[in-house]
Design an enzyme around this catalytic site. Structure first.
Site, PDB file in Angstrom:
ATOM      1  N   ASN A   2       0.848  -1.191   0.000  1.00 40.36           N
ATOM      2  CA  ASN A   2       0.000   0.000   0.000  1.00 40.36           C
ATOM      3  C   ASN A   2       0.883   1.240   0.000  1.00 40.36           C
ATOM      4  O   ASN A   2       2.111   1.144  -0.003  1.00 40.36           O
ATOM      5  CB  ASN A   2      -0.954  -0.012   1.203  1.00 40.36           C
ATOM      6  CG  ASN A   2      -0.219  -0.106   2.525  1.00 40.36           C
ATOM      7  OD1 ASN A   2       0.552   0.781   2.889  1.00 40.36           O
ATOM      8  ND2 ASN A   2      -0.435  -1.203   3.265  1.00 40.36           N
TER       9      ASN A   2
ATOM     10  N   ILE B 276      -3.210  -7.897  13.998  1.00 39.57           N
ATOM     11  CA  ILE B 276      -2.292  -7.575  15.092  1.00 39.57           C
ATOM     12  C   ILE B 276      -2.983  -6.751  16.171  1.00 39.57           C
ATOM     13  O   ILE B 276      -2.842  -7.016  17.367  1.00 39.57           O
ATOM     14  CB  ILE B 276      -1.052  -6.838  14.547  1.00 39.57           C
ATOM     15  CG1 ILE B 276      -0.310  -7.721  13.548  1.00 39.57           C
ATOM     16  CG2 ILE B 276      -0.124  -6.420  15.689  1.00 39.57           C
ATOM     17  CD1 ILE B 276       0.829  -7.021  12.828  1.00 39.57           C
TER      18      ILE B 276
END
Length: 416
Positions: free
Chosen positions: A224, A321
């Site tokens: 990204n 996460i």
């Protein structure tokens, strides 16, 4: 001119003796353009590279270079210089000057005022890559950081000596940004002198930053547009507040914040492992733009074009996460701050993410077309907690970072 922390600031600039000294003239000019008062002190070696007349002309102030000046020292000039500034900046700071600062020497005007000052000092190192990487220099840097000295740079790149690597003086815009951060942080820290009095003293903060790259084959990857500038700025702001910082960084082109423990990773799986290894911590700030998916089977060789047409790639979900950190009762930090990059319904989507993940705060921003969030120098965010959203105006990423750390300090104090 719009008022900024620089508009009424008084900077004492110490110019060390190195080839990068010529950049100090550009730094003076840019600071003066901001309305900053700049007083210059030059070492004897600096005068081999630039002239006092050049610095005096650009600053509009006389240049000081003599410890035993009858005119200045009759008024105890080195004390007056060291106390009359809002911030002391050393640029360039040579290996020799860093060593003398770390050793507490006071054998010329520059080192004497640096020893006598009661103001915070910002240092911009510049030297040969081997000198910078030498164990003695790194010991001196760590000693100075422990004493409360701030650092900007050095940057990596080609050098005048023909070598390549870290050691280049930070460019004037980067130094000015660091000066603005240091001046703004004056509102956060009651006293510049001992870093042990910072609002995050004794706290361990883990920050993730940048993108993750998920390999397709040895050449290609899914990724990204995250530059890591916001995450790295948060790590620097936490360091300035006296935290012990572990920065887990995806692939970025930014220098590591000096003083942080930096772990470089590429994939989301590697980032999760690095974060888990860094625990326990008092706070976790997940500023990284972690890829949601990865390729199920990574090709061992470059995928070639052929008669069979485009390849089919199967994606699988990456570890979450943020959610894992929030829901691990054994090692959950006291405060967990997530980020939400949205293209529409920013506040609503971010609020839903806050409750879904179980974090304490979400920093939400728009990454829709036309925004400068990815890769830009500014950011406009909303800070969301269980009670609602607080909208912040557009500001530099350094300012956003300072405000996040200020809020973190408040949240941690509530949980003592």
């Amino acid at each position: 001119m719009t008022a900024t922390p620089l508009s009424s600031a008084r900077i004492l600039l110490v110019v060390g003796g190195g080839i990068a000294a010529y950049k100090s003239l550009e730094l003076i000019r840019r600071l003066r353009d901001h309305g900053t008062t700049v007083r210059v002190v030059m070492t004897a070696a600096a005068k081999h590279f630039i002239t006092p007349l050049s610095a005096a002309t650009l600053s509009g102030e006389p240049v000081r270079d003599e410890l035993f000046s009858l005119t200045d020292e009759s008024l105890i000039g080195h004390i007056e210089l060291s106390r009359a500034a809002d911030l002391v900046v050393v640029a360039p700071a040579t290996a020799n000057l860093l060593a003398r600062m770390a050793g507490g020497l006071a054998d010329d005007l520059a080192t004497t005022l640096l020893l006598a000052t009661d103001k915070r000092t910002l240092v911009a190192p510049a030297m040969n890559v081997r000198m910078w990487e030498h164990a003695a220099t790194q010991r001196n840097v760590e000693r100075l950081k422990a004493d409360g000295v701030l650092f900007v740079g050095p940057e990596a790149g080609p050098m005048a000596c023909g070598e390549f690597g870290p050691g280049r003086l930070a460019e004037p815009p980067a130094i000015i940004e660091a000066i603005e951060r240091a001046l703004a942080a004056g509102a956060l820290l009651d006293d510049w002198r001992p870093r042990s009095r910072g609002p995050l003293s004794g706290r361990h903060v883990i920050v993730t930053s940048g993108p993750t790259y998920e390999p397709i084959d040895p050449v290609r990857f899914l990724g990204n547009r995250s530059s890591g500038r916001q995450g790295h700025a948060i790590a620097q702001a936490a360091l300035s507040a006296d935290a012990r910082v572990t920065l887990v960084s995806g692939p970025v082109s930014l220098p590591d914040p000096i003083g942080a423990t930096v772990i470089h990773v590429e994939t989301a799986v590697e980032m999760r492992a690095a974060v888990e290894a860094a625990l326990p911590a008092d706070a976790f700030i997940g500023a990284a733009a972690v890829a949601d998916w990865r390729v199920e089977t990574v090709a061992g060789a470059k995928i070639k074009k052929g008669d069979r047409g485009s390849p089919t790639v199967r994606l699988v979900e990456n570890p979450d996460i943020l959610a894992e950190i929030c829901n691990n009762k054994a090692s959950r930090p006291a405060v967990v701050i997530g980020f939400a990059a949205e293209t529409e319904d920013v506040a609503a989507n971010a609020s839903a993410k806050l409750h879904r993940k179980g974090c304490d705060l979400i920093v939400a921003n728009s990454v829709a077309k036309g925004t400068s969030t990815f890769g830009g120098a500014t950011n406009q965010v909303q800070l969301i907690d269980a009670k609602g959203a607080e909208s912040w105006p557009s500001m530099s990423k350094a300012d956003v970072a300072d405000r996040i750390i200020r809020r973190l300090a408040v949240e941690l104090s509530k949980r003592q």
